[in-house]
Design a protein around this motif. Structure first.
Motif, mmCIF file in Angstrom:
data_model
loop_
_atom_site.group_PDB
_atom_site.id
_atom_site.type_symbol
_atom_site.label_atom_id
_atom_site.label_comp_id
_atom_site.label_asym_id
_atom_site.label_seq_id
_atom_site.Cartn_x
_atom_site.Cartn_y
_atom_site.Cartn_z
ATOM 1 N N GLY A 70 0.811 -1.209 0.000
ATOM 2 C CA GLY A 70 0.000 0.000 0.000
ATOM 3 C C GLY A 70 0.846 1.260 0.000
ATOM 4 N N MET A 71 1.890 1.280 0.802
ATOM 5 C CA MET A 71 2.759 2.457 0.844
ATOM 6 C C MET A 71 3.499 2.640 -0.477
ATOM 7 S SD MET A 71 2.120 3.822 3.675
ATOM 8 C CE MET A 71 3.371 5.104 3.577
ATOM 9 N N ALA A 72 3.892 1.521 -1.103
ATOM 10 C CA ALA A 72 4.549 1.619 -2.401
ATOM 11 C C ALA A 72 3.595 2.205 -3.438
ATOM 12 C CB ALA A 72 5.038 0.237 -2.851
ATOM 13 N N TYR A 73 2.322 1.823 -3.361
ATOM 14 C CA TYR A 73 1.322 2.374 -4.278
ATOM 15 C C TYR A 73 1.139 3.867 -4.035
ATOM 16 C CZ TYR A 73 -3.271 3.447 -6.212
ATOM 17 O OH TYR A 73 -4.302 4.045 -6.880
ATOM 18 N N LEU A 74 1.015 4.263 -2.763
ATOM 19 C CA LEU A 74 0.815 5.672 -2.447
ATOM 20 C C LEU A 74 1.980 6.524 -2.939
ATOM 21 C CD1 LEU A 74 -0.653 5.624 1.179
ATOM 22 C CD2 LEU A 74 -1.851 6.155 -0.947
ATOM 23 N N ASP A 75 3.200 5.997 -2.831
ATOM 24 C CA ASP A 75 4.376 6.751 -3.256
ATOM 25 C C ASP A 75 4.377 7.018 -4.757
ATOM 26 O OD1 ASP A 75 5.346 6.952 -0.707
ATOM 27 O OD2 ASP A 75 6.725 5.262 -0.884
ATOM 28 N N ARG A 76 3.605 6.224 -5.513
ATOM 29 C CA ARG A 76 3.580 6.377 -6.969
ATOM 30 C C ARG A 76 2.442 7.278 -7.441
ATOM 31 N NH1 ARG A 76 6.470 2.664 -9.921
ATOM 32 N NH2 ARG A 76 4.967 2.771 -11.619
ATOM 33 N N ILE A 77 1.624 7.775 -6.505
ATOM 34 C CA ILE A 77 0.502 8.628 -6.900
ATOM 35 C C ILE A 77 0.980 10.074 -6.905
ATOM 36 C CG2 ILE A 77 -1.862 9.336 -6.371
ATOM 37 C CD1 ILE A 77 -2.271 6.705 -4.984
ATOM 38 N N ASP A 78 1.331 10.574 -8.076
ATOM 39 C CA ASP A 78 1.880 11.915 -8.194
ATOM 40 C C ASP A 78 0.895 12.983 -7.743
ATOM 41 O OD1 ASP A 78 4.198 10.823 -9.207
ATOM 42 O OD2 ASP A 78 3.617 11.096 -11.300
ATOM 43 N N VAL A 79 -0.401 12.731 -7.925
ATOM 44 C CA VAL A 79 -1.387 13.754 -7.614
ATOM 45 C C VAL A 79 -1.383 14.108 -6.132
ATOM 46 C CG1 VAL A 79 -3.309 12.139 -7.241
ATOM 47 C CG2 VAL A 79 -3.789 14.462 -8.026
ATOM 48 N N ARG A 80 -0.957 13.214 -5.269
ATOM 49 C CA ARG A 80 -0.904 13.520 -3.830
ATOM 50 C C ARG A 80 0.015 14.706 -3.573
ATOM 51 N NH1 ARG A 80 1.654 9.523 -0.991
ATOM 52 N NH2 ARG A 80 0.734 10.093 1.005
ATOM 53 N N ASP A 81 1.192 14.703 -4.192
ATOM 54 C CA ASP A 81 2.134 15.800 -3.978
ATOM 55 C C ASP A 81 1.577 17.111 -4.515
ATOM 56 O OD1 ASP A 81 3.944 14.084 -2.794
ATOM 57 O OD2 ASP A 81 4.990 13.651 -4.667
ATOM 58 N N GLN A 82 0.907 17.052 -5.659
ATOM 59 C CA GLN A 82 0.333 18.256 -6.248
ATOM 60 C C GLN A 82 -0.841 18.766 -5.426
ATOM 61 O OE1 GLN A 82 1.616 19.832 -8.825
ATOM 62 N NE2 GLN A 82 3.184 18.303 -9.250
ATOM 63 N N ALA A 83 -1.609 17.837 -4.840
ATOM 64 C CA ALA A 83 -2.845 18.221 -4.163
ATOM 65 C C ALA A 83 -2.642 18.719 -2.748
ATOM 66 C CB ALA A 83 -3.803 17.026 -4.152
ATOM 67 N N LEU A 84 -1.637 18.214 -2.046
ATOM 68 C CA LEU A 84 -1.536 18.467 -0.608
ATOM 69 C C LEU A 84 -1.489 19.954 -0.237
ATOM 70 C CD1 LEU A 84 -1.526 17.087 2.088
ATOM 71 C CD2 LEU A 84 0.957 16.853 1.937
ATOM 72 N N PRO A 85 -0.704 20.811 -0.925
ATOM 73 C CA PRO A 85 -0.731 22.237 -0.548
ATOM 74 C C PRO A 85 -2.115 22.861 -0.699
ATOM 75 C CG PRO A 85 1.170 21.747 -1.935
ATOM 76 C CD PRO A 85 0.290 20.542 -1.979
ATOM 77 N N HIS A 86 -2.839 22.494 -1.759
ATOM 78 C CA HIS A 86 -4.189 23.006 -1.961
ATOM 79 C C HIS A 86 -5.129 22.482 -0.873
ATOM 80 C CE1 HIS A 86 -3.369 24.677 -5.995
ATOM 81 N NE2 HIS A 86 -2.576 23.626 -6.144
ATOM 82 N N MET A 87 -4.945 21.229 -0.484
ATOM 83 C CA MET A 87 -5.794 20.648 0.555
ATOM 84 C C MET A 87 -5.591 21.362 1.892
ATOM 85 S SD MET A 87 -5.262 16.616 -0.465
ATOM 86 C CE MET A 87 -6.305 15.956 0.842
ATOM 87 N N MET A 88 -4.355 21.695 2.200
ATOM 88 C CA MET A 88 -4.082 22.376 3.463
ATOM 89 C C MET A 88 -4.688 23.780 3.463
ATOM 90 S SD MET A 88 -0.178 21.066 4.207
ATOM 91 C CE MET A 88 -0.118 21.824 5.819
ATOM 92 N N ARG A 89 -4.603 24.462 2.311
ATOM 93 C CA ARG A 89 -5.200 25.798 2.235
ATOM 94 C C ARG A 89 -6.712 25.717 2.367
ATOM 95 N NH1 ARG A 89 -0.841 26.819 -1.389
ATOM 96 N NH2 ARG A 89 -2.035 26.095 -3.198
ATOM 97 N N LEU A 90 -7.332 24.716 1.737
ATOM 98 C CA LEU A 90 -8.776 24.554 1.847
ATOM 99 C C LEU A 90 -9.184 24.264 3.285
ATOM 100 C CD1 LEU A 90 -9.992 22.428 -1.216
ATOM 101 C CD2 LEU A 90 -10.718 24.732 -0.606
ATOM 102 N N ARG A 91 -8.438 23.387 3.956
ATOM 103 C CA ARG A 91 -8.748 23.084 5.346
ATOM 104 C C ARG A 91 -8.684 24.344 6.208
ATOM 105 N NH1 ARG A 91 -5.389 20.742 9.165
ATOM 106 N NH2 ARG A 91 -3.952 22.375 8.471
#
Length: 261
Positions: A70-91
């Motif tokens: 599961g962690m190996a799969y998550l590491d390959r999801i590029d959208v997580r890195d792109q999304a996280l700053p936007h997610m923090m601002r929305l929160r």
């Protein structure tokens, strides 16, 4: 797919969805295989660390190797890195939980979230399969599929799966999905989890697929007025993430025309 591999995958899916340890008999019932077959599969999976058996209860649960995968799969999801700053601002702006999910077969899986700061908040279980046929996030993910794929999906999950949401028909679901595509977002009122309201919007991650960005809150606080206020910022954030992935249009253009009769 090789039949043994399919059955082994069914065993792992059953354990993941159950969220608890189960006996070989329970697993055999859930996966519709003889108990002897279930035991052979469990033994093979145990040897690879994909399941583990409690020495006292003799029940089975997911093993440590599933976390590694599961962690190996998550590491390959590029959208997580792109999304996280936007997610923090929305929160920070909305003070509700912001989540990112992707489709996995007939389920959706949350791969990232930023929790609300409030003591009363919503929290998704990362990595747990949630039904794709219920909830705003599910409808957004289905909206990226073609008409034929949506119909095949409804046949696969069975009509009984739709009985707790409205409307419980293929045509009704197609109408809902058309509305999601027209608006560019979806709302849900206590569909997946009682007491939770959600707004969801698409993030285009490939020529033919989307992820989904959502904001969820307790229904006692996150009412229609607040959902309305959250929709604009959410859709804007999802569009910005899509653009950063190289896709200015939030949805691919699936073929929604009727197939041959």
């Amino acid at each position: 797919m090789n039949e043994s591999v399919r059955k082994a995958a069914d065993v792992l899916s059953a354990l993941a969805e159950a969220g608890r340890d189960m006996s070989a008999r329970e697993i055999s019932v859930l996966t519709d295989v003889p108990k002897s077959t279930a035991q052979r599969l469990l033994q093979a999976l145990d040897e690879r660390g994909l399941v583990r058996q409690d020495s006292e209860s003799r029940r089975y649960g997911l093993g440590p190797m599933t976390l590694t995968l599961g962690m190996a799969y998550l590491d390959r999801i590029d959208v997580r890195d792109q999304a996280l700053p936007h997610m923090m601002r929305l929160r920070d702006e909305l003070d509700e939980t912001i989540a990112l999910a992707v489709r996995a077969g007939t389920a959706r899986i949350y791969v990232e979230q930023v929790e609300a700061r409030s003591g009363l908040k919503v929290k998704a279980e990362l990595g747990r399969p949630y039904p794709l046929w219920a909830g705003a996030a599910g409808r957004v993910l289905l909206a990226a599929l073609s008409r034929d794929d949506i119909i095949r999906f409804t046949v696969e999950v069975g009509e009984a799966a739709f009985t707790h949401v409205t409307p419980p028909t293929v045509n009704g679901l197609l109408a809902q999905i058309d509305e999601v595509r027209r608006r560019g977002y979806a709302w849900a009122f206590e569909e997946t989890i009682r007491g939770v309201h959600t707004v969801a919007a698409p993030i285009r991650v490939s020529p033919s697929d989307v992820a989904v960005l959502s904001v969820s809150g307790p229904s006692t606080r996150f009412n229609e007025d607040l959902m309305e206020a959250a929709t604009g910022p959410l859709v804007s954030a999802a569009a910005a993430i899509s653009a950063s992935m190289g896709y200015p249009d939030p949805f691919p253009e699936p073929d929604l025309s009727p197939g041959p009769s």
